[in-house]
Enzyme design. Sequence first.
Site, PDB file in Angstrom:
ATOM      1  N   PHE A   6     -56.068 -28.165  19.301  1.00  0.00           N
ATOM      2  CA  PHE A   6     -55.583 -27.207  18.297  1.00  0.00           C
ATOM      3  C   PHE A   6     -56.503 -26.001  18.224  1.00  0.00           C
ATOM      4  O   PHE A   6     -56.063 -24.854  18.356  1.00  0.00           O
ATOM      5  CB  PHE A   6     -55.486 -27.875  16.932  1.00  0.00           C
ATOM      6  CG  PHE A   6     -55.195 -26.904  15.814  1.00  0.00           C
ATOM      7  CD1 PHE A   6     -56.150 -26.635  14.837  1.00  0.00           C
ATOM      8  CD2 PHE A   6     -53.995 -26.228  15.765  1.00  0.00           C
ATOM      9  CE1 PHE A   6     -55.887 -25.726  13.817  1.00  0.00           C
ATOM     10  CE2 PHE A   6     -53.711 -25.313  14.747  1.00  0.00           C
ATOM     11  CZ  PHE A   6     -54.677 -25.069  13.770  1.00  0.00           C
ATOM     12  N   TRP A   7     -57.806 -26.208  18.031  1.00  0.00           N
ATOM     13  CA  TRP A   7     -58.696 -25.077  17.781  1.00  0.00           C
ATOM     14  C   TRP A   7     -58.812 -24.134  18.985  1.00  0.00           C
ATOM     15  O   TRP A   7     -59.135 -22.962  18.832  1.00  0.00           O
ATOM     16  CB  TRP A   7     -60.077 -25.563  17.325  1.00  0.00           C
ATOM     17  CG  TRP A   7     -60.002 -26.034  15.901  1.00  0.00           C
ATOM     18  CD1 TRP A   7     -60.073 -27.322  15.445  1.00  0.00           C
ATOM     19  CD2 TRP A   7     -59.752 -25.221  14.746  1.00  0.00           C
ATOM     20  NE1 TRP A   7     -59.910 -27.356  14.083  1.00  0.00           N
ATOM     21  CE2 TRP A   7     -59.708 -26.085  13.622  1.00  0.00           C
ATOM     22  CE3 TRP A   7     -59.568 -23.850  14.548  1.00  0.00           C
ATOM     23  CZ2 TRP A   7     -59.486 -25.618  12.327  1.00  0.00           C
ATOM     24  CZ3 TRP A   7     -59.351 -23.373  13.261  1.00  0.00           C
ATOM     25  CH2 TRP A   7     -59.314 -24.256  12.161  1.00  0.00           C
ATOM     26  N   CYS A 139     -56.592 -32.605   3.356  1.00  0.00           N
ATOM     27  CA  CYS A 139     -56.642 -34.066   3.319  1.00  0.00           C
ATOM     28  C   CYS A 139     -55.314 -34.650   3.783  1.00  0.00           C
ATOM     29  O   CYS A 139     -54.249 -34.204   3.350  1.00  0.00           O
ATOM     30  CB  CYS A 139     -56.931 -34.523   1.888  1.00  0.00           C
ATOM     31  SG  CYS A 139     -57.157 -36.302   1.719  1.00  0.00           S
ATOM     32  N   SER A 146     -54.110 -38.801  12.858  1.00  0.00           N
ATOM     33  CA  SER A 146     -53.795 -38.567  14.285  1.00  0.00           C
ATOM     34  C   SER A 146     -52.294 -38.539  14.559  1.00  0.00           C
ATOM     35  O   SER A 146     -51.824 -39.050  15.558  1.00  0.00           O
ATOM     36  CB  SER A 146     -54.503 -39.606  15.175  1.00  0.00           C
ATOM     37  OG  SER A 146     -54.298 -40.906  14.685  1.00  0.00           O
ATOM     38  N   LYS A 147     -51.544 -37.933  13.615  1.00  0.00           N
ATOM     39  CA  LYS A 147     -50.120 -37.618  13.872  1.00  0.00           C
ATOM     40  C   LYS A 147     -49.978 -36.119  14.009  1.00  0.00           C
ATOM     41  O   LYS A 147     -48.905 -35.559  13.831  1.00  0.00           O
ATOM     42  CB  LYS A 147     -49.275 -38.102  12.697  1.00  0.00           C
ATOM     43  CG  LYS A 147     -48.993 -39.615  12.700  1.00  0.00           C
ATOM     44  CD  LYS A 147     -48.099 -39.964  11.512  1.00  0.00           C
ATOM     45  CE  LYS A 147     -47.736 -41.430  11.490  1.00  0.00           C
ATOM     46  NZ  LYS A 147     -46.867 -41.835  12.620  1.00  0.00           N
ATOM     47  N   ARG A 148     -51.100 -35.422  14.271  1.00  0.00           N
ATOM     48  CA  ARG A 148     -51.102 -33.968  14.433  1.00  0.00           C
ATOM     49  C   ARG A 148     -50.536 -33.253  13.197  1.00  0.00           C
ATOM     50  O   ARG A 148     -49.890 -32.208  13.310  1.00  0.00           O
ATOM     51  CB  ARG A 148     -50.285 -33.541  15.671  1.00  0.00           C
ATOM     52  CG  ARG A 148     -50.498 -34.367  16.925  1.00  0.00           C
ATOM     53  CD  ARG A 148     -51.896 -34.300  17.476  1.00  0.00           C
ATOM     54  NE  ARG A 148     -52.298 -32.927  17.797  1.00  0.00           N
ATOM     55  CZ  ARG A 148     -53.568 -32.535  17.856  1.00  0.00           C
ATOM     56  NH1 ARG A 148     -54.541 -33.396  17.596  1.00  0.00           N
ATOM     57  NH2 ARG A 148     -53.860 -31.296  18.146  1.00  0.00           N
ATOM     58  N   LEU A 387     -67.015 -25.586  -2.712  1.00  0.00           N
ATOM     59  CA  LEU A 387     -66.925 -26.849  -3.480  1.00  0.00           C
ATOM     60  C   LEU A 387     -66.402 -27.986  -2.602  1.00  0.00           C
ATOM     61  O   LEU A 387     -65.711 -27.742  -1.649  1.00  0.00           O
ATOM     62  CB  LEU A 387     -65.976 -26.618  -4.656  1.00  0.00           C
ATOM     63  CG  LEU A 387     -66.433 -25.490  -5.591  1.00  0.00           C
ATOM     64  CD1 LEU A 387     -65.367 -25.260  -6.657  1.00  0.00           C
ATOM     65  CD2 LEU A 387     -67.761 -25.837  -6.220  1.00  0.00           C
TER      66      LEU A 387
END
Length: 387
Positions: A6-7, A139, A146-148, A387
């Site tokens: 992804f990144w 979150c 790991s379901k993308r 935070l």
Amino acid sequence: MSEHRFWNTQPVPQYDEDDTEEIGPIDPVQSADEIQKTPYPLLGQFEWSECTVEDPKEIDEIYQFLNNNYVEDDDAMFRFDYGRDFLQWALMPPGWRKEWHVGVRVKQSRKLVGFITAIPARLSIHGSSKDTVEIDFLCIHKKLRSKRLAPVLIKEITRRVNLVGIFQAVYTAGVLLPRPLSRCRYHHRSLNPKKLIKVGFSRLAPRMTMMRTIKVYKLPEKPETPGFRRMEEKDVDSVLELMRKKYKDYKLAVEFSKEEVAHWILPHENVVYSYVVEDPETKQVMDFCSFYLLPSSIIQNTEYDTLSAAYLFYYVVDATRMEMVMRDILIEARNVGCDVFNALDVMENTSFLKDLKFHIGDGELNYYLYNWKCPRMEPQENGLVML
Ligand SMILES: COc1cc([C@H]2SCC(=O)N2Cc2ccccc2)c(Br)cc1O
């Protein structure tokens, strides 16, 4: 870091790039009206759901969801337990938007299984001001990892932020991603060594008894800096002035408005505690400092289920009073029941961590910028607390 499926598709500096002194956006500049108007598609059984954080019922749902599924330490001994009041405070600062409190629900049960948020922040980055957002509380439910799903949440919040013409963001993570703007370390000061040892966070030092250890970390009953008192509404202008002068020296910092100082720094019971040092003669506010309360659930312990923790937040304190003022907030944190006081090695923190008996933790915190290339910075050049 090349394996980041992804990144490697995102406008963030990739690992193999050298550390150029270039400063500027990574993506070509876009206008808000070029942005896709429809939400990103989700897997069949899920739907997008904007959370109403003013509604106590929904804040409780978000609280429970994060309490069960948010960040744990590497050994799965502790998990953040962000409070309900804390979440309302964190998610409704000046300029907040409901469409930036993005949830994912199971269509048929309405169960909350994903979350990500953005709040507006005018950031000074290497001296230039940018309208950005701070991304937080990403979150995914433990059973849906790991379901993308995370990339979809990140793309969706990016789309919603782009729609109002903001194209840069700041976010932090304990994990290493391409590519940190700044890499910081947590330090911890025991306030209740007996409990920290019992829950397995600390260990009795060799040849030390428990009694001796308790004595080492003992603190005075009350603050000792002359003129030390709780911050009040009347101090907002002085604190704003102190921040404006001091934080322009940092290579990364929020440029607070008066309303933002009032929101983020004025005391909020059980959430954030702030103090000023008033010169006994002139009645001038010379320093201020603050900490926020963020407990952690203790995942496996028969005797305790919660660890009470304080985190050093924003401050401007004269170097000659630094150690005394910081000791005074350790005392205040102990007096509101904290077991440990946590601080990063950002700003001027390293000037007092050792003498006030902080110990370095294994928690690392990396700061990242989205769609902004700029030189990296040392922790002490970093004036941003997330935070
Ligand atoms: C376990 O070592 C650390 C864990 C954390 C985080 S990860 C999940 C959690 O709850 N933490 C808060 C905490 C828990 C326990 C002690 C202090 C702070 C951090 Br931030 C820095 C540490 O060094």
